[in-house]
Design a protein around this motif. Sequence first.
Motif, short mmCIF file in Angstrom:
data_model
loop_
_atom_site.label_atom_id
_atom_site.label_comp_id
_atom_site.label_asym_id
_atom_site.label_seq_id
_atom_site.Cartn_x
_atom_site.Cartn_y
_atom_site.Cartn_z
N HIS A 1 41.66 43.93 42.47
CA HIS A 1 41.23 44.62 41.25
C HIS A 1 39.90 45.35 41.46
O HIS A 1 39.11 45.50 40.54
CB HIS A 1 41.14 43.64 40.08
CG HIS A 1 42.51 43.20 39.61
ND1 HIS A 1 43.34 42.45 40.40
CD2 HIS A 1 43.18 43.44 38.46
CE1 HIS A 1 44.48 42.23 39.74
NE2 HIS A 1 44.41 42.81 38.56
N GLU B 1 39.32 48.39 39.07
CA GLU B 1 38.92 48.02 37.71
C GLU B 1 37.47 47.56 37.68
O GLU B 1 36.71 47.92 36.78
CB GLU B 1 39.80 46.88 37.16
CG GLU B 1 41.19 47.28 36.73
CD GLU B 1 42.18 47.29 37.88
OE1 GLU B 1 41.77 47.10 39.06
OE2 GLU B 1 43.38 47.49 37.61
N ALA C 1 35.19 50.44 37.91
CA ALA C 1 35.20 51.22 36.66
C ALA C 1 34.33 50.55 35.59
O ALA C 1 33.60 51.22 34.86
CB ALA C 1 36.63 51.37 36.16
N VAL C 2 34.40 49.23 35.50
CA VAL C 2 33.67 48.52 34.45
C VAL C 2 32.19 48.42 34.77
O VAL C 2 31.33 48.61 33.90
CB VAL C 2 34.25 47.11 34.26
CG1 VAL C 2 33.41 46.30 33.29
CG2 VAL C 2 35.68 47.20 33.77
N ILE D 1 36.16 36.03 37.14
CA ILE D 1 35.93 37.48 37.21
C ILE D 1 35.44 38.00 35.86
O ILE D 1 34.58 38.89 35.80
CB ILE D 1 37.21 38.22 37.66
CG1 ILE D 1 37.66 37.73 39.04
CG2 ILE D 1 36.99 39.72 37.67
CD1 ILE D 1 36.77 38.09 40.18
N GLU D 2 35.95 37.44 34.78
CA GLU D 2 35.43 37.84 33.47
C GLU D 2 33.95 37.47 33.34
O GLU D 2 33.16 38.24 32.81
CB GLU D 2 36.23 37.21 32.34
CG GLU D 2 37.45 38.04 32.03
CD GLU D 2 38.44 37.31 31.17
OE1 GLU D 2 38.02 36.51 30.33
OE2 GLU D 2 39.65 37.55 31.36
N VAL E 1 31.88 40.01 35.20
CA VAL E 1 31.64 41.23 34.42
C VAL E 1 30.59 40.96 33.34
O VAL E 1 29.63 41.72 33.17
CB VAL E 1 32.95 41.73 33.77
CG1 VAL E 1 32.67 42.84 32.78
CG2 VAL E 1 33.92 42.18 34.84
N GLN F 1 38.15 41.82 26.08
CA GLN F 1 37.56 40.96 27.09
C GLN F 1 38.49 40.82 28.30
O GLN F 1 38.10 41.05 29.44
CB GLN F 1 37.31 39.59 26.44
CG GLN F 1 36.65 38.55 27.31
CD GLN F 1 35.22 38.93 27.64
OE1 GLN F 1 34.60 39.72 26.95
NE2 GLN F 1 34.71 38.41 28.75
N LEU F 2 39.76 40.51 28.01
CA LEU F 2 40.73 40.36 29.09
C LEU F 2 40.87 41.63 29.89
O LEU F 2 40.97 41.62 31.12
CB LEU F 2 42.12 40.05 28.51
CG LEU F 2 42.40 38.62 28.09
CD1 LEU F 2 43.81 38.53 27.53
CD2 LEU F 2 42.27 37.68 29.28
N LYS G 1 38.91 43.84 30.64
CA LYS G 1 37.87 44.29 31.55
C LYS G 1 38.41 44.28 32.97
O LYS G 1 38.09 45.15 33.75
CB LYS G 1 36.63 43.42 31.40
CG LYS G 1 35.87 43.78 30.14
CD LYS G 1 34.60 43.02 29.98
CE LYS G 1 33.88 43.51 28.72
NZ LYS G 1 32.84 42.57 28.31
N ILE G 2 39.24 43.31 33.26
CA ILE G 2 39.80 43.25 34.61
C ILE G 2 41.31 43.12 34.63
O ILE G 2 41.99 43.75 35.42
CB ILE G 2 39.17 42.08 35.40
CG1 ILE G 2 37.66 42.27 35.47
CG2 ILE G 2 39.74 41.99 36.80
CD1 ILE G 2 37.21 43.58 36.06
N ASN G 3 41.85 42.30 33.75
CA ASN G 3 43.30 42.11 33.75
C ASN G 3 44.03 43.40 33.37
O ASN G 3 43.53 44.20 32.60
CB ASN G 3 43.69 41.04 32.73
CG ASN G 3 43.49 39.63 33.23
OD1 ASN G 3 44.38 39.04 33.83
ND2 ASN G 3 42.31 39.09 33.01
N ARG G 4 45.22 43.55 33.94
CA ARG G 4 46.12 44.62 33.49
C ARG G 4 47.14 43.97 32.57
O ARG G 4 47.90 43.09 32.99
CB ARG G 4 46.84 45.25 34.67
CG ARG G 4 45.90 45.94 35.65
CD ARG G 4 46.62 46.23 36.97
NE ARG G 4 45.67 46.59 38.00
CZ ARG G 4 45.78 46.27 39.29
NH1 ARG G 4 46.82 45.55 39.69
NH2 ARG G 4 44.88 46.65 40.15
N THR H 1 39.06 50.27 29.05
CA THR H 1 38.47 50.80 30.26
C THR H 1 39.59 51.43 31.06
O THR H 1 40.75 51.07 30.93
CB THR H 1 37.82 49.67 31.06
OG1 THR H 1 38.78 48.66 31.23
CG2 THR H 1 36.62 49.13 30.33
N SER H 2 39.21 52.34 31.92
CA SER H 2 40.24 53.08 32.66
C SER H 2 41.15 52.13 33.42
O SER H 2 40.78 51.59 34.45
CB SER H 2 39.57 54.01 33.65
OG SER H 2 38.91 53.23 34.62
#
Lengths: 413, 413
Positions: free
Chosen positions: A25, A28, A31-32, A310-311, A314, B143-144, B146-149, B329-330
């Motif tokens: 990831h 992502e 990006a963040v 990972i959250e 961030v 929140q999720l 931010k990284i999760n898809r 986020t993108s």
Amino acid sequence: MSVLKVAILGFGTVGEGVYTTIQSHAEELTAVLGKKVEVAAVLIKNKQKERNIRSEVLITSDYEEILQLPQLDLVVEAIVGKEPTFTFLQKAIKRGCHIITANKEMFANHGKELLKLADEYKVAVGFEATVGGGIPIIQTLRQLLKINRVQQVQGIVNGTSNFILTEMREKQQSFAAALKLAQENGYAEADPTNDVEGFDAFYKLMILSRIAFGEEPNWNDVEIEGITSITSELIEIAEKLGLRFKHIASASKIGSQVKGSVSPVLVSKSHPFYHVEGVENAINVHSDIVGRITLQGPGAGMFPTASAVIEDLVYVCQSRSSEANNSQTSQAASGQKKKRPNEFWLVHNLQKNYLNPLISWIDQVGEETFIINADKKDILQLANQNNPLLVYSIIDGYQSTNLNKPESLSVSL
Amino acid sequence: MSVLKVAILGFGTVGEGVYTTIQSHAEELTAVLGKKVEVAAVLIKNKQKERNIRSEVLITSDYEEILQLPQLDLVVEAIVGKEPTFTFLQKAIKRGCHIITANKEMFANHGKELLKLADEYKVAVGFEATVGGGIPIIQTLRQLLKINRVQQVQGIVNGTSNFILTEMREKQQSFAAALKLAQENGYAEADPTNDVEGFDAFYKLMILSRIAFGEEPNWNDVEIEGITSITSELIEIAEKLGLRFKHIASASKIGSQVKGSVSPVLVSKSHPFYHVEGVENAINVHSDIVGRITLQGPGAGMFPTASAVIEDLVYVCQSRSSEANNSQTSQAASGQKKKRPNEFWLVHNLQKNYLNPLISWIDQVGEETFIINADKKDILQLANQNNPLLVYSIIDGYQSTNLNKPESLSVSL
């Protein structure tokens, strides 16, 4: 583009999950955060073992080597046990690194000290992964707490115990057989004490309590009871009554005091925990404005836990400062009076002649098994007279299935 | 201390809940925001009605009066319907106010325009209260994400429909009787169309989809089906199969396309929605790292919804800028291939002679009721041949309870 350099301490399930997720990831994360996240080092125990780690990463069993890296921004700790991890993290903070931990035992014991030290060094501490695996409970509590006053936090936070209880009920297995299956599936350690005796749940409860109430119950006052007393027979009786055993960690604010307990209790169909099965975790938060909300999800496992880490990564990097650590905004002393939450109990190994005018007998549900309605203190007295009495709280009340009126049972007094 | 001046548009359940909570939690709000929150004005329809509002608050039925207040920082909108609310909120943004809305119909229709306008004027938009009442789903998704898809969002988001289905099952009531009870309890409007025909759930789904995937399905491609076709008889058949009807709104990303549906489906005991009863809401998020997490809680009501608005208030004031509006986020194009999620169906009003080699018959569960395994498109063909066929998806699979092998049923073809 600037780079955020990360060290991962430990390369077990969680450490490897974090490493893999940072690679998979990367886009992502960039990006963040507006910067590239790079794993600079991994601390391992056994240098011989083969691992799928990129060659530019420093792999070492010597923590000092990691601390001496020219750039190090964040240390993710995914080891078990209180030491040497606590020492490692203190050193990381003093080096100016943010820290993230997935280690509930260490954090329950030393969290307060780490948060204080991090404040001093203006770095942040992430610990979402210590409770509830992938369930974002820490952030949700923080969010709710901005305005809500939390009254109670309750959780099925030990997946191993929940798995064992589910197996025992669904397949009519003994505790020993269900434990063995949990071990075979990798859900329980070779030494399962921490899980089945309630210690793991206790550590998680202390962390939740600190977030929810800004403080912990006195550790010595928290009863910790695991699931080892629960027999197939009891599970069957409960099932007939429409109840299920769940191992629940609970913390409540009563007046100005925080009380905690970790024990198997009985829940009825209407409770959201009734249907939480297998290794799932669930956490219930009762708060004054919103009422009761429940979060449910995978309580452990490589990627759920990695997601929590990972959250945190961030969160920690975006907040950057010690304000990330404020576990709680100044909660006004709430002073709500709580109703006594548990009044009904299932008691096993009790003869009818051990009676007590303070106890109302509701139903006889097995030869020596009764449903009673009583104050906890009166039950404790009963327990002292009559060992080994097994007593389980029925949360959310009890609907008698017996046509005999409660009185007709207590008349025999 | 500086003051944050708030106008509340509408003084129904939500508006009054927000007003009351701002008073009762003044201390917490000041602690979090570092300023005093003051309700400066309330927009009402009927000036005659008696209301418990402090005398210093401007109470008016003329919105222009509110816009002309010397200081106005935030407008909370708690009215229903698309207009005049959309116009009101555009004006508030142009006046430089942050806005918070609890109005799903308006926001599903005009959310995109409001977010764009707010960006332009550098103010923030809060809309947590539009979906799931007190359940903090919007913030959790943010929140999720931010990284999760995220791969799928599924929800029981209409409490009225869920209440009716629960009543029908538990008390063997007809749809009409359960609806009447919902109306008597204040859970359904006099005109229940929006709830029981699925429109309310549709609006909420569009809002969830925009957060989860950064886009919405094409509105015209979303099948919207309410619960009015569900009979007591069907509920009984489902119950015998260990299944329950739930009205579920669902959005998934399949390849680069977002697909949505709003319909009654059947869920089995292992699904976390099976046990969501009465007016409760629940939302499931499947994402790539964390897996499946479920949030459950009160989907409506004065204080749960007020809690969501107040959380938005804190969020909006703390973020202060248009970055609050970035719904996503993108997300890198994920391109995961999804398994077809629904393969088993309960079909009612079907004669055996309407058979089709593309459809596998699994069980006959009522005189004209079958469990089948088939592609959706083949079912649709069947439906065209044979009206009024009722078809419900069984999510999470189906375990045959019939001893006859599926083949023995399809042999008759």
